[in-house]
Scaffold this motif. Structure first.
Motif, PDB file in Angstrom:
ATOM      1  N   ASN A  24       0.812  -1.227   0.000  1.00 38.24           N
ATOM      2  CA  ASN A  24       0.000   0.000   0.000  1.00 38.24           C
ATOM      3  C   ASN A  24       0.843   1.273   0.000  1.00 38.24           C
ATOM      4  OD1 ASN A  24      -2.233  -1.687   0.160  1.00 38.24           O
ATOM      5  ND2 ASN A  24      -2.361  -1.525   2.403  1.00 38.24           N
ATOM      6  N   GLY A  25       1.896   1.302  -0.814  1.00 42.02           N
ATOM      7  CA  GLY A  25       2.739   2.484  -0.906  1.00 42.02           C
ATOM      8  C   GLY A  25       3.732   2.633   0.228  1.00 42.02           C
ATOM      9  N   GLN A  26       3.800   1.658   1.137  1.00 32.48           N
ATOM     10  CA  GLN A  26       4.754   1.730   2.259  1.00 32.48           C
ATOM     11  C   GLN A  26       5.866   0.705   2.061  1.00 32.48           C
ATOM     12  OE1 GLN A  26       3.210   2.637   6.311  1.00 32.48           O
ATOM     13  NE2 GLN A  26       1.228   1.914   5.499  1.00 32.48           N
ATOM     14  N   LYS A  27       6.973   0.932   2.749  1.00 28.80           N
ATOM     15  CA  LYS A  27       8.124   0.043   2.627  1.00 28.80           C
ATOM     16  C   LYS A  27       8.874  -0.001   3.956  1.00 28.80           C
ATOM     17  CE  LYS A  27      12.174  -0.797  -0.329  1.00 28.80           C
ATOM     18  NZ  LYS A  27      12.948  -0.309  -1.500  1.00 28.80           N
ATOM     19  N   SER A  28       9.137  -1.223   4.427  1.00 30.12           N
ATOM     20  CA  SER A  28       9.887  -1.402   5.684  1.00 30.12           C
ATOM     21  C   SER A  28      10.953  -2.466   5.483  1.00 30.12           C
ATOM     22  CB  SER A  28       8.952  -1.815   6.830  1.00 30.12           C
ATOM     23  OG  SER A  28       8.097  -0.757   7.179  1.00 30.12           O
ATOM     24  N   LYS A  29      11.958  -2.402   6.318  1.00 33.30           N
ATOM     25  CA  LYS A  29      13.090  -3.318   6.189  1.00 33.30           C
ATOM     26  C   LYS A  29      12.900  -4.558   7.069  1.00 33.30           C
ATOM     27  CE  LYS A  29      18.152  -3.397   6.128  1.00 33.30           C
ATOM     28  NZ  LYS A  29      19.396  -2.602   6.320  1.00 33.30           N
ATOM     29  N   VAL A  30      13.218  -5.726   6.522  1.00 33.33           N
ATOM     30  CA  VAL A  30      13.275  -6.972   7.296  1.00 33.33           C
ATOM     31  C   VAL A  30      14.699  -7.107   7.810  1.00 33.33           C
ATOM     32  CG1 VAL A  30      13.055  -9.487   7.232  1.00 33.33           C
ATOM     33  CG2 VAL A  30      11.500  -8.055   5.867  1.00 33.33           C
ATOM     34  N   LYS A  40      12.785 -18.956  12.809  1.00 33.91           N
ATOM     35  CA  LYS A  40      11.724 -19.970  12.697  1.00 33.91           C
ATOM     36  C   LYS A  40      11.359 -20.444  14.100  1.00 33.91           C
ATOM     37  CE  LYS A  40      10.488 -24.011   9.902  1.00 33.91           C
ATOM     38  NZ  LYS A  40      10.154 -25.074  10.854  1.00 33.91           N
ATOM     39  N   ILE A  41      10.083 -20.290  14.451  1.00 36.19           N
ATOM     40  CA  ILE A  41       9.582 -20.718  15.753  1.00 36.19           C
ATOM     41  C   ILE A  41       8.494 -21.753  15.516  1.00 36.19           C
ATOM     42  CG2 ILE A  41       8.469 -19.986  17.894  1.00 36.19           C
ATOM     43  CD1 ILE A  41       9.690 -17.221  17.439  1.00 36.19           C
ATOM     44  N   GLY A  42       8.823 -22.995  15.781  1.00 39.68           N
ATOM     45  CA  GLY A  42       7.885 -24.061  15.443  1.00 39.68           C
ATOM     46  C   GLY A  42       7.716 -24.133  13.943  1.00 39.68           C
ATOM     47  N   ASP A  43       6.482 -24.064  13.476  1.00 37.19           N
ATOM     48  CA  ASP A  43       6.198 -24.110  12.033  1.00 37.19           C
ATOM     49  C   ASP A  43       6.017 -22.718  11.439  1.00 37.19           C
ATOM     50  OD1 ASP A  43       6.229 -26.896  11.963  1.00 37.19           O
ATOM     51  OD2 ASP A  43       4.126 -27.035  12.564  1.00 37.19           O
ATOM     52  N   VAL A  44       6.303 -21.693  12.237  1.00 40.64           N
ATOM     53  CA  VAL A  44       6.066 -20.317  11.794  1.00 40.64           C
ATOM     54  C   VAL A  44       7.387 -19.583  11.613  1.00 40.64           C
ATOM     55  CG1 VAL A  44       4.988 -18.116  12.395  1.00 40.64           C
ATOM     56  CG2 VAL A  44       3.844 -20.261  12.998  1.00 40.64           C
ATOM     57  N   VAL A  45       7.530 -18.857  10.479  1.00 39.34           N
ATOM     58  CA  VAL A  45       8.703 -18.025  10.236  1.00 39.34           C
ATOM     59  C   VAL A  45       8.350 -16.592  10.635  1.00 39.34           C
ATOM     60  CG1 VAL A  45      10.297 -17.120   8.522  1.00 39.34           C
ATOM     61  CG2 VAL A  45       9.544 -19.496   8.374  1.00 39.34           C
ATOM     62  N   LEU A  46       9.111 -16.078  11.595  1.00 39.95           N
ATOM     63  CA  LEU A  46       8.844 -14.741  12.125  1.00 39.95           C
ATOM     64  C   LEU A  46       9.832 -13.755  11.519  1.00 39.95           C
ATOM     65  CD1 LEU A  46       6.734 -13.816  14.225  1.00 39.95           C
ATOM     66  CD2 LEU A  46       8.566 -13.802  15.922  1.00 39.95           C
ATOM     67  N   HIS A  47       9.300 -12.669  10.924  1.00 39.61           N
ATOM     68  CA  HIS A  47      10.111 -11.641  10.282  1.00 39.61           C
ATOM     69  C   HIS A  47      10.126 -10.400  11.177  1.00 39.61           C
ATOM     70  CE1 HIS A  47       8.313 -14.265   7.252  1.00 39.61           C
ATOM     71  NE2 HIS A  47       9.270 -13.928   6.393  1.00 39.61           N
ATOM     72  N   GLN A  48      11.312  -9.977  11.616  1.00 36.36           N
ATOM     73  CA  GLN A  48      11.421  -8.766  12.438  1.00 36.36           C
ATOM     74  C   GLN A  48      11.528  -7.547  11.529  1.00 36.36           C
ATOM     75  OE1 GLN A  48      14.569  -8.797  15.327  1.00 36.36           O
ATOM     76  NE2 GLN A  48      14.104  -6.753  16.088  1.00 36.36           N
ATOM     77  N   ILE A  49      10.700  -6.556  11.801  1.00 31.25           N
ATOM     78  CA  ILE A  49      10.553  -5.399  10.913  1.00 31.25           C
ATOM     79  C   ILE A  49      11.120  -4.140  11.560  1.00 31.25           C
ATOM     80  CG2 ILE A  49       8.921  -4.016   9.559  1.00 31.25           C
ATOM     81  CD1 ILE A  49       9.027  -7.005   8.806  1.00 31.25           C
ATOM     82  N   LYS A  50      11.841  -3.349  10.765  1.00 31.80           N
ATOM     83  CA  LYS A  50      12.275  -2.018  11.189  1.00 31.80           C
ATOM     84  C   LYS A  50      11.467  -1.000  10.391  1.00 31.80           C
ATOM     85  CE  LYS A  50      16.330   0.995  11.618  1.00 31.80           C
ATOM     86  NZ  LYS A  50      17.782   1.133  11.352  1.00 31.80           N
ATOM     87  N   GLY A  51      10.625  -0.265  11.106  1.00 36.03           N
ATOM     88  CA  GLY A  51       9.744   0.673  10.425  1.00 36.03           C
ATOM     89  C   GLY A  51       8.295   0.281  10.647  1.00 36.03           C
ATOM     90  N   ALA A  52       7.432   0.758   9.776  1.00 33.95           N
ATOM     91  CA  ALA A  52       6.010   0.445   9.896  1.00 33.95           C
ATOM     92  C   ALA A  52       5.782  -1.053   9.735  1.00 33.95           C
ATOM     93  CB  ALA A  52       5.221   1.224   8.842  1.00 33.95           C
ATOM     94  N   VAL A  53       4.782  -1.577  10.450  1.00 38.68           N
ATOM     95  CA  VAL A  53       4.475  -3.015  10.414  1.00 38.68           C
ATOM     96  C   VAL A  53       3.132  -3.216   9.714  1.00 38.68           C
ATOM     97  CG1 VAL A  53       4.044  -5.088  11.797  1.00 38.68           C
ATOM     98  CG2 VAL A  53       5.763  -3.416  12.540  1.00 38.68           C
ATOM     99  N   PRO A  54       3.100  -4.023   8.656  1.00 36.87           N
ATOM    100  CA  PRO A  54       1.825  -4.253   7.962  1.00 36.87           C
ATOM    101  C   PRO A  54       0.851  -5.009   8.855  1.00 36.87           C
ATOM    102  CG  PRO A  54       3.516  -5.721   7.116  1.00 36.87           C
ATOM    103  CD  PRO A  54       4.207  -4.758   8.022  1.00 36.87           C
ATOM    104  N   PRO A  55      -0.422  -4.589   8.869  1.00 32.88           N
ATOM    105  CA  PRO A  55      -1.399  -5.238   9.744  1.00 32.88           C
ATOM    106  C   PRO A  55      -1.804  -6.622   9.224  1.00 32.88           C
ATOM    107  CG  PRO A  55      -2.447  -3.534   8.433  1.00 32.88           C
ATOM    108  CD  PRO A  55      -0.987  -3.422   8.162  1.00 32.88           C
TER     109      PRO A  55
END
Length: 469
Positions: A358-364, A369-384
Protein backbone atom coordinates in the motif's frame (compact mmCIF):
# COMPACT_ATOMS: atom_id res chain seq x y z
CA UNK A 1 8.41 -56.94 32.75
CA UNK A 2 8.94 -60.59 31.88
CA UNK A 3 12.43 -62.11 31.92
CA UNK A 4 13.44 -65.14 29.86
CA UNK A 5 15.95 -67.28 31.76
CA UNK A 6 17.97 -70.41 30.98
CA UNK A 7 19.79 -72.01 33.87
CA UNK A 8 19.68 -68.73 35.76
CA UNK A 9 21.01 -66.74 32.80
CA UNK A 10 18.78 -63.91 31.57
CA UNK A 11 18.47 -64.19 27.78
CA UNK A 12 15.71 -61.71 27.02
CA UNK A 13 13.42 -59.17 28.66
CA UNK A 14 9.90 -58.21 27.60
CA UNK A 15 8.65 -54.87 28.89
CA UNK A 16 4.91 -54.26 28.73
CA UNK A 17 4.02 -50.58 28.49
CA UNK A 18 0.56 -49.04 28.60
CA UNK A 19 1.01 -46.07 30.97
CA UNK A 20 2.70 -42.70 30.57
CA UNK A 21 3.40 -40.12 33.24
CA UNK A 22 0.78 -37.37 33.44
CA UNK A 23 0.29 -34.95 36.35
CA UNK A 24 -3.47 -35.04 35.62
CA UNK A 25 -3.63 -38.82 35.21
CA UNK A 26 -6.15 -40.97 37.03
CA UNK A 27 -3.74 -43.82 37.87
CA UNK A 28 -1.26 -43.34 40.71
CA UNK A 29 1.76 -45.58 41.36
CA UNK A 30 4.37 -44.77 44.00
CA UNK A 31 2.94 -41.24 44.31
CA UNK A 32 3.36 -40.60 40.55
CA UNK A 33 0.31 -40.08 38.35
CA UNK A 34 -0.11 -41.83 35.00
CA UNK A 35 -2.65 -42.13 32.22
CA UNK A 36 -3.36 -44.93 29.79
CA UNK A 37 -1.42 -44.78 26.52
CA UNK A 38 -3.49 -44.86 23.32
CA UNK A 39 -1.53 -47.93 22.24
CA UNK A 40 -0.08 -50.76 24.35
CA UNK A 41 3.51 -51.73 23.56
CA UNK A 42 5.65 -54.79 24.17
CA UNK A 43 9.35 -53.92 23.98
CA UNK A 44 11.51 -57.04 23.69
CA UNK A 45 15.27 -57.06 24.04
CA UNK A 46 17.38 -60.13 23.31
CA UNK A 47 20.90 -60.58 24.64
CA UNK A 48 22.47 -62.03 21.50
CA UNK A 49 25.87 -62.54 23.10
CA UNK A 50 24.17 -64.22 26.06
CA UNK A 51 22.51 -66.63 23.65
CA UNK A 52 25.96 -67.46 22.31
CA UNK A 53 27.20 -68.04 25.87
CA UNK A 54 24.25 -70.28 26.71
CA UNK A 55 24.84 -72.35 23.56
CA UNK A 56 28.59 -72.74 24.20
CA UNK A 57 28.56 -73.57 27.92
CA UNK A 58 31.89 -71.83 28.62
CA UNK A 59 32.72 -70.61 32.15
CA UNK A 60 32.28 -66.96 31.11
CA UNK A 61 30.64 -65.08 28.28
CA UNK A 62 34.03 -63.75 27.16
CA UNK A 63 35.33 -67.21 26.25
CA UNK A 64 32.19 -67.79 24.16
CA UNK A 65 32.14 -64.46 22.33
CA UNK A 66 35.90 -63.77 22.14
CA UNK A 67 37.58 -67.20 22.22
CA UNK A 68 40.49 -66.16 19.98
CA UNK A 69 41.04 -62.86 21.80
CA UNK A 70 40.93 -64.50 25.25
CA UNK A 71 43.42 -67.14 24.11
CA UNK A 72 45.68 -64.48 22.58
CA UNK A 73 45.74 -62.32 25.70
CA UNK A 74 46.11 -65.14 28.24
CA UNK A 75 49.27 -66.25 26.40
CA UNK A 76 50.63 -62.69 26.29
CA UNK A 77 49.87 -62.16 30.01
CA UNK A 78 51.07 -65.63 31.04
CA UNK A 79 47.67 -66.40 32.59
CA UNK A 80 46.89 -69.60 30.71
CA UNK A 81 47.48 -71.86 33.70
CA UNK A 82 45.41 -69.66 36.02
CA UNK A 83 42.50 -69.56 33.58
CA UNK A 84 42.57 -73.32 32.97
CA UNK A 85 42.88 -74.15 36.67
CA UNK A 86 40.20 -71.70 37.77
CA UNK A 87 37.53 -72.41 35.14
CA UNK A 88 35.01 -73.92 37.55
CA UNK A 89 35.61 -71.20 40.14
CA UNK A 90 35.13 -68.48 37.54
CA UNK A 91 31.91 -70.11 36.32
CA UNK A 92 30.46 -70.32 39.82
CA UNK A 93 31.59 -66.76 40.53
CA UNK A 94 29.79 -65.54 37.39
CA UNK A 95 26.57 -67.28 38.42
CA UNK A 96 26.63 -65.91 41.95
CA UNK A 97 27.53 -62.38 40.85
CA UNK A 98 24.44 -62.47 38.66
CA UNK A 99 22.09 -62.85 41.64
CA UNK A 100 23.64 -60.10 43.76
CA UNK A 101 21.80 -56.82 44.16
CA UNK A 102 24.59 -54.46 43.17
CA UNK A 103 23.92 -50.75 43.52
CA UNK A 104 26.10 -48.13 41.88
CA UNK A 105 28.78 -47.32 44.41
CA UNK A 106 28.56 -50.60 46.36
CA UNK A 107 31.43 -51.81 48.55
CA UNK A 108 33.35 -54.22 46.30
CA UNK A 109 35.10 -55.96 49.20
CA UNK A 110 31.77 -56.77 50.86
CA UNK A 111 30.35 -58.05 47.59
CA UNK A 112 33.38 -60.30 47.06
CA UNK A 113 32.96 -61.65 50.58
CA UNK A 114 29.29 -62.45 49.89
CA UNK A 115 30.26 -64.41 46.78
CA UNK A 116 33.07 -66.17 48.64
CA UNK A 117 30.73 -67.19 51.47
CA UNK A 118 28.42 -68.85 48.96
CA UNK A 119 31.31 -70.54 47.20
CA UNK A 120 32.67 -71.93 50.44
CA UNK A 121 29.22 -73.32 51.24
CA UNK A 122 29.50 -75.25 47.98
CA UNK A 123 32.72 -76.93 49.11
CA UNK A 124 35.45 -74.40 48.28
CA UNK A 125 37.95 -73.51 50.99
CA UNK A 126 39.36 -70.11 50.09
CA UNK A 127 40.33 -67.01 52.01
CA UNK A 128 39.28 -63.62 50.66
CA UNK A 129 42.86 -62.86 49.58
CA UNK A 130 43.16 -66.20 47.74
CA UNK A 131 39.83 -65.66 46.03
CA UNK A 132 40.68 -62.09 45.02
CA UNK A 133 44.16 -62.99 43.73
CA UNK A 134 42.59 -65.64 41.49
CA UNK A 135 39.60 -63.69 40.22
CA UNK A 136 40.95 -60.15 39.78
CA UNK A 137 43.66 -60.80 37.15
CA UNK A 138 41.16 -62.75 35.04
CA UNK A 139 38.46 -60.10 35.45
CA UNK A 140 40.95 -57.52 34.25
CA UNK A 141 41.95 -59.73 31.33
CA UNK A 142 38.30 -60.12 30.27
CA UNK A 143 37.74 -56.37 30.62
CA UNK A 144 40.72 -55.65 28.35
CA UNK A 145 39.35 -58.03 25.72
CA UNK A 146 35.91 -56.42 25.88
CA UNK A 147 37.13 -52.80 26.03
CA UNK A 148 39.55 -53.21 23.14
CA UNK A 149 36.72 -54.54 20.98
CA UNK A 150 34.63 -51.51 21.95
CA UNK A 151 37.48 -49.15 21.01
CA UNK A 152 37.95 -50.80 17.60
CA UNK A 153 34.30 -50.23 16.74
CA UNK A 154 34.00 -46.77 18.35
CA UNK A 155 37.02 -45.41 16.49
CA UNK A 156 35.98 -47.25 13.33
CA UNK A 157 32.57 -45.58 13.51
CA UNK A 158 34.15 -42.13 13.63
CA UNK A 159 34.15 -41.34 17.35
CA UNK A 160 37.11 -39.14 18.27
CA UNK A 161 38.36 -39.06 21.89
CA UNK A 162 37.48 -35.80 23.62
CA UNK A 163 36.22 -34.44 26.91
CA UNK A 164 32.52 -34.49 25.99
CA UNK A 165 29.81 -37.01 25.15
CA UNK A 166 30.80 -40.18 23.27
CA UNK A 167 34.35 -38.92 22.84
CA UNK A 168 34.71 -38.71 26.62
CA UNK A 169 33.44 -42.29 27.01
CA UNK A 170 35.97 -43.51 24.42
CA UNK A 171 38.79 -41.71 26.21
CA UNK A 172 37.82 -43.14 29.61
CA UNK A 173 37.53 -46.69 28.21
CA UNK A 174 40.95 -46.42 26.59
CA UNK A 175 42.60 -45.04 29.74
CA UNK A 176 41.03 -47.68 31.93
CA UNK A 177 42.21 -50.38 29.52
CA UNK A 178 45.76 -49.01 29.60
CA UNK A 179 45.77 -49.18 33.41
CA UNK A 180 44.30 -52.70 33.45
CA UNK A 181 46.99 -53.80 30.98
CA UNK A 182 49.68 -52.55 33.33
CA UNK A 183 48.04 -54.43 36.21
CA UNK A 184 48.45 -57.78 34.43
CA UNK A 185 51.96 -56.94 33.21
CA UNK A 186 51.23 -56.37 29.52
CA UNK A 187 51.47 -52.54 29.42
CA UNK A 188 51.94 -52.28 25.64
CA UNK A 189 49.20 -54.75 24.64
CA UNK A 190 46.31 -52.42 23.71
CA UNK A 191 47.25 -51.69 20.06
CA UNK A 192 47.84 -55.42 19.51
CA UNK A 193 44.47 -56.28 21.04
CA UNK A 194 42.65 -53.73 18.90
CA UNK A 195 44.39 -55.04 15.77
CA UNK A 196 43.48 -58.59 16.79
CA UNK A 197 39.79 -57.61 16.92
CA UNK A 198 40.04 -55.81 13.57
CA UNK A 199 41.51 -58.92 11.95
CA UNK A 200 38.93 -61.16 13.61
CA UNK A 201 35.84 -59.09 12.85
CA UNK A 202 36.75 -57.65 9.45
CA UNK A 203 35.18 -60.51 7.49
CA UNK A 204 31.79 -59.43 8.92
CA UNK A 205 32.62 -55.73 9.27
CA UNK A 206 34.97 -54.92 6.35
CA UNK A 207 34.93 -51.23 7.27
CA UNK A 208 37.17 -52.08 10.23
CA UNK A 209 39.93 -53.22 7.89
CA UNK A 210 39.46 -50.17 5.66
CA UNK A 211 39.84 -47.90 8.69
CA UNK A 212 42.58 -49.93 10.38
CA UNK A 213 45.37 -47.37 10.04
CA UNK A 214 43.13 -44.60 11.39
CA UNK A 215 41.91 -46.74 14.32
CA UNK A 216 45.42 -47.77 15.35
CA UNK A 217 46.75 -44.24 14.91
CA UNK A 218 44.01 -43.01 17.24
CA UNK A 219 44.80 -45.70 19.82
CA UNK A 220 48.52 -44.93 19.80
CA UNK A 221 47.98 -41.18 19.96
CA UNK A 222 45.60 -41.48 22.92
CA UNK A 223 48.05 -43.75 24.75
CA UNK A 224 50.76 -41.14 24.15
CA UNK A 225 48.49 -38.39 25.47
CA UNK A 226 47.57 -40.44 28.52
CA UNK A 227 51.24 -41.07 29.23
CA UNK A 228 51.80 -37.30 29.20
CA UNK A 229 48.76 -36.86 31.44
CA UNK A 230 50.22 -39.34 33.91
CA UNK A 231 53.53 -37.48 34.01
CA UNK A 232 51.76 -34.19 34.68
CA UNK A 233 49.58 -36.01 37.19
CA UNK A 234 52.57 -37.33 39.12
CA UNK A 235 53.75 -33.76 39.64
CA UNK A 236 50.24 -32.62 40.57
CA UNK A 237 49.95 -35.37 43.19
CA UNK A 238 53.30 -34.34 44.68
CA UNK A 239 52.14 -30.72 44.93
CA UNK A 240 48.94 -31.78 46.72
CA UNK A 241 50.83 -34.03 49.13
CA UNK A 242 53.33 -31.27 49.89
CA UNK A 243 50.52 -28.80 50.56
CA UNK A 244 48.62 -30.86 53.08
CA UNK A 245 47.59 -34.21 51.66
CA UNK A 246 44.83 -35.67 49.50
CA UNK A 247 41.33 -36.13 50.91
CA UNK A 248 38.19 -37.22 49.11
CA UNK A 249 37.51 -33.77 47.66
CA UNK A 250 41.08 -33.51 46.33
CA UNK A 251 40.74 -36.98 44.84
CA UNK A 252 37.62 -35.87 42.96
CA UNK A 253 39.36 -32.67 41.85
CA UNK A 254 42.38 -34.57 40.51
CA UNK A 255 40.06 -36.83 38.56
CA UNK A 256 38.12 -33.91 37.09
CA UNK A 257 41.00 -31.52 36.40
CA UNK A 258 43.86 -33.91 35.56
CA UNK A 259 42.00 -37.03 34.37
CA UNK A 260 43.71 -39.11 37.07
CA UNK A 261 41.83 -42.23 38.23
CA UNK A 262 42.02 -42.79 42.01
CA UNK A 263 44.11 -45.96 41.58
CA UNK A 264 46.78 -43.89 39.83
CA UNK A 265 46.69 -41.20 42.53
CA UNK A 266 47.11 -43.88 45.17
CA UNK A 267 50.07 -45.38 43.31
CA UNK A 268 51.77 -41.98 42.88
CA UNK A 269 51.19 -41.25 46.58
CA UNK A 270 52.72 -44.57 47.63
CA UNK A 271 55.78 -43.84 45.48
CA UNK A 272 56.30 -40.74 47.61
CA UNK A 273 55.76 -42.53 50.93
CA UNK A 274 52.14 -41.53 51.52
CA UNK A 275 49.00 -43.61 51.85
CA UNK A 276 45.57 -42.45 50.74
CA UNK A 277 42.20 -44.12 50.99
CA UNK A 278 40.09 -44.50 47.87
CA UNK A 279 36.40 -44.68 48.78
CA UNK A 280 34.22 -47.41 47.28
CA UNK A 281 31.78 -46.02 44.77
CA UNK A 282 34.18 -43.30 43.64
CA UNK A 283 32.60 -43.00 40.18
CA UNK A 284 29.18 -42.63 41.79
CA UNK A 285 30.57 -39.65 43.70
CA UNK A 286 31.86 -38.15 40.44
CA UNK A 287 28.43 -38.59 38.85
CA UNK A 288 26.67 -37.03 41.85
CA UNK A 289 29.07 -34.10 41.81
CA UNK A 290 28.37 -33.31 38.17
CA UNK A 291 24.65 -33.93 38.52
CA UNK A 292 24.55 -31.18 41.11
CA UNK A 293 26.17 -28.79 38.63
CA UNK A 294 23.82 -29.64 35.77
CA UNK A 295 21.11 -27.14 35.06
CA UNK A 296 17.99 -28.07 33.17
CA UNK A 297 18.11 -26.08 29.99
CA UNK A 298 14.72 -25.83 28.37
CA UNK A 299 14.22 -24.58 24.88
CA UNK A 300 12.06 -21.56 24.42
CA UNK A 301 8.41 -22.56 24.45
CA UNK A 302 7.28 -19.41 22.67
CA UNK A 303 4.23 -20.03 20.55
CA UNK A 304 3.07 -17.87 17.64
CA UNK A 305 -0.68 -17.90 17.07
CA UNK A 306 -0.46 -18.24 13.31
CA UNK A 307 -0.91 -20.83 10.61
CA UNK A 308 2.31 -22.59 9.48
CA UNK A 309 4.50 -20.68 7.03
CA UNK A 310 5.11 -22.25 3.63
CA UNK A 311 8.88 -22.39 3.02
CA UNK A 312 8.85 -21.24 -0.59
CA UNK A 313 12.65 -20.80 -0.76
CA UNK A 314 13.00 -24.59 -1.05
CA UNK A 315 10.94 -24.56 -4.27
CA UNK A 316 13.02 -21.92 -6.06
CA UNK A 317 16.41 -21.04 -4.60
CA UNK A 318 17.05 -18.28 -7.17
CA UNK A 319 13.81 -16.38 -6.71
CA UNK A 320 14.11 -13.14 -4.72
CA UNK A 321 10.67 -11.49 -5.02
CA UNK A 322 7.32 -12.90 -3.89
CA UNK A 323 3.78 -12.06 -2.80
CA UNK A 324 2.25 -13.20 0.48
CA UNK A 325 -0.39 -12.42 3.10
CA UNK A 326 0.32 -11.38 6.71
CA UNK A 327 -0.95 -14.09 9.08
CA UNK A 328 0.41 -12.61 12.32
CA UNK A 329 1.41 -9.09 13.30
CA UNK A 330 2.62 -7.38 16.47
CA UNK A 331 4.65 -4.24 17.22
CA UNK A 332 7.80 -5.36 15.39
CA UNK A 333 7.20 -8.82 13.90
CA UNK A 334 5.04 -10.50 11.31
CA UNK A 335 4.55 -13.95 9.88
CA UNK A 336 3.40 -14.74 6.36
CA UNK A 337 1.45 -17.56 4.76
CA UNK A 338 4.49 -18.11 2.47
CA UNK A 339 8.02 -16.69 2.44
CA UNK A 340 11.27 -16.62 0.50
CA UNK A 341 13.13 -15.20 3.51
CA UNK A 342 15.40 -17.94 4.86
CA UNK A 343 15.37 -18.06 8.71
CA UNK A 344 18.57 -18.34 10.72
CA UNK A 345 19.57 -21.95 11.29
CA UNK A 346 22.24 -24.59 10.76
CA UNK A 347 24.98 -22.06 11.47
CA UNK A 348 23.74 -19.78 8.68
CA UNK A 349 22.42 -16.26 9.21
CA UNK A 350 18.90 -15.40 8.15
CA UNK A 351 18.00 -13.29 5.15
CA UNK A 352 17.27 -9.57 5.22
CA UNK A 353 15.41 -7.39 2.71
CA UNK A 354 12.25 -5.31 2.36
CA UNK A 355 8.46 -5.55 2.49
CA UNK A 356 6.23 -3.32 0.36
CA UNK A 357 2.46 -2.78 0.72
CA UNK A 358 0.00 0.00 0.00
CA UNK A 359 2.74 2.48 -0.91
CA UNK A 360 4.75 1.73 2.26
CA UNK A 361 8.12 0.04 2.63
CA UNK A 362 9.89 -1.40 5.68
CA UNK A 363 13.09 -3.32 6.19
CA UNK A 364 13.27 -6.97 7.30
CA UNK A 365 16.24 -7.06 9.71
CA UNK A 366 16.01 -10.61 11.12
CA UNK A 367 14.22 -13.87 10.34
CA UNK A 368 13.67 -16.71 12.84
CA UNK A 369 11.72 -19.97 12.70
CA UNK A 370 9.58 -20.72 15.75
CA UNK A 371 7.89 -24.06 15.44
CA UNK A 372 6.20 -24.11 12.03
CA UNK A 373 6.07 -20.32 11.79
CA UNK A 374 8.70 -18.02 10.24
CA UNK A 375 8.84 -14.74 12.13
CA UNK A 376 10.11 -11.64 10.28
CA UNK A 377 11.42 -8.77 12.44
CA UNK A 378 10.55 -5.40 10.91
CA UNK A 379 12.28 -2.02 11.19
CA UNK A 380 9.74 0.67 10.43
CA UNK A 381 6.01 0.45 9.90
CA UNK A 382 4.47 -3.01 10.41
CA UNK A 383 1.83 -4.25 7.96
CA UNK A 384 -1.40 -5.24 9.74
CA UNK A 385 -2.93 -8.73 9.80
CA UNK A 386 -4.36 -9.80 6.44
CA UNK A 387 -2.32 -7.34 4.36
CA UNK A 388 -1.05 -8.47 0.95
CA UNK A 389 2.68 -7.68 0.76
CA UNK A 390 5.52 -7.95 -1.73
CA UNK A 391 8.73 -9.36 -0.25
CA UNK A 392 12.17 -8.50 -1.62
CA UNK A 393 15.13 -10.61 -0.46
CA UNK A 394 18.60 -9.00 -0.38
CA UNK A 395 20.25 -10.85 -3.27
CA UNK A 396 23.89 -10.02 -2.43
CA UNK A 397 23.54 -11.29 1.14
CA UNK A 398 21.65 -14.45 0.16
CA UNK A 399 24.11 -15.30 -2.62
CA UNK A 400 27.14 -14.84 -0.36
CA UNK A 401 25.58 -16.95 2.37
CA UNK A 402 24.67 -19.65 -0.14
CA UNK A 403 28.21 -19.76 -1.53
CA UNK A 404 29.66 -20.09 1.94
CA UNK A 405 27.12 -22.79 2.82
CA UNK A 406 28.15 -24.79 -0.25
CA UNK A 407 31.83 -24.16 0.52
CA UNK A 408 31.49 -25.75 3.98
CA UNK A 409 29.99 -28.87 2.40
CA UNK A 410 32.88 -29.04 -0.05
CA UNK A 411 35.44 -28.64 2.72
CA UNK A 412 33.71 -31.36 4.72
CA UNK A 413 33.74 -33.76 1.76
CA UNK A 414 37.39 -33.01 0.97
CA UNK A 415 38.35 -33.49 4.63
CA UNK A 416 36.69 -36.89 4.74
CA UNK A 417 38.45 -37.96 1.55
CA UNK A 418 41.90 -36.82 2.75
CA UNK A 419 41.72 -37.46 6.51
CA UNK A 420 39.37 -40.44 6.62
CA UNK A 421 35.75 -41.43 7.08
CA UNK A 422 35.87 -40.59 10.79
CA UNK A 423 35.67 -36.89 9.90
CA UNK A 424 32.27 -35.31 10.54
CA UNK A 425 30.99 -31.79 10.93
CA UNK A 426 31.11 -30.78 14.59
CA UNK A 427 29.95 -27.20 14.06
CA UNK A 428 29.76 -24.47 11.45
CA UNK A 429 29.19 -20.77 10.98
CA UNK A 430 28.30 -19.05 7.70
CA UNK A 431 28.24 -15.28 7.38
CA UNK A 432 28.34 -12.84 4.48
CA UNK A 433 32.11 -12.45 4.24
CA UNK A 434 33.43 -15.70 5.73
CA UNK A 435 32.54 -19.21 6.87
CA UNK A 436 33.94 -21.69 9.39
CA UNK A 437 33.71 -25.46 9.57
CA UNK A 438 34.59 -27.48 12.69
CA UNK A 439 35.46 -31.13 12.06
CA UNK A 440 36.13 -34.15 14.23
CA UNK A 441 39.77 -35.19 13.96
CA UNK A 442 42.26 -36.44 16.52
CA UNK A 443 45.36 -34.56 15.35
CA UNK A 444 46.14 -30.91 14.71
CA UNK A 445 45.99 -30.21 10.98
CA UNK A 446 49.39 -29.47 9.47
CA UNK A 447 49.92 -26.81 6.83
CA UNK A 448 50.44 -29.58 4.24
CA UNK A 449 47.11 -31.20 5.11
CA UNK A 450 45.28 -27.87 4.99
CA UNK A 451 46.76 -27.15 1.56
CA UNK A 452 45.70 -30.62 0.36
CA UNK A 453 42.11 -29.98 1.49
CA UNK A 454 42.15 -26.54 -0.14
CA UNK A 455 43.48 -27.99 -3.39
CA UNK A 456 40.77 -30.66 -3.43
CA UNK A 457 38.03 -28.09 -2.83
CA UNK A 458 39.33 -25.89 -5.62
CA UNK A 459 39.37 -28.88 -7.98
CA UNK A 460 35.72 -29.62 -7.13
CA UNK A 461 34.79 -26.00 -7.80
CA UNK A 462 36.53 -26.03 -11.19
CA UNK A 463 34.66 -29.21 -12.12
CA UNK A 464 31.50 -27.06 -12.03
CA UNK A 465 29.10 -29.63 -10.56
CA UNK A 466 25.39 -28.86 -10.52
CA UNK A 467 24.08 -28.00 -7.04
CA UNK A 468 20.79 -29.47 -5.86
CA UNK A 469 18.97 -29.00 -2.54
Amino acid sequence: ALEVLAGGLELATLVFMDLEEDSDGEIELKEIKFRRMPRSIVDTGYGLERLVWASQGTPTIYEAVFPEAVSFLTKKANLEAKLEKSGTLISENAKLCGVLSVDYGSDLTKLRQMVLDRLNLQGYDLSLSEFTSTIEPLEKLFAIVDHSRALAFMFGDGIVPSNVKAGYLARMILRRTVLLSKDINVPEILPEMVKHHIDNFSSTYPELKRNESHILDMVNLEIERFTQTLERGRRAVKRELDSGGINQDKLLELYDSQGLPPSVVRKFSEEQGHSIEVPDGFLAMVADRHQGETKNKKKSERHIASEPTKLAFYEDMEKREFKAKVTYSDKSNISLDSTLFYPEGGGQLGDIGFLEWNGQKSKVIDVQKIGDVVLHQIKGAVPPLGTEIIGLVDDDRRSNLSRHHTATHLIGAASREILGSHVWQAGASKSVDRARLDITHHRRLTREVIESIESKVNSLILEDHAITT
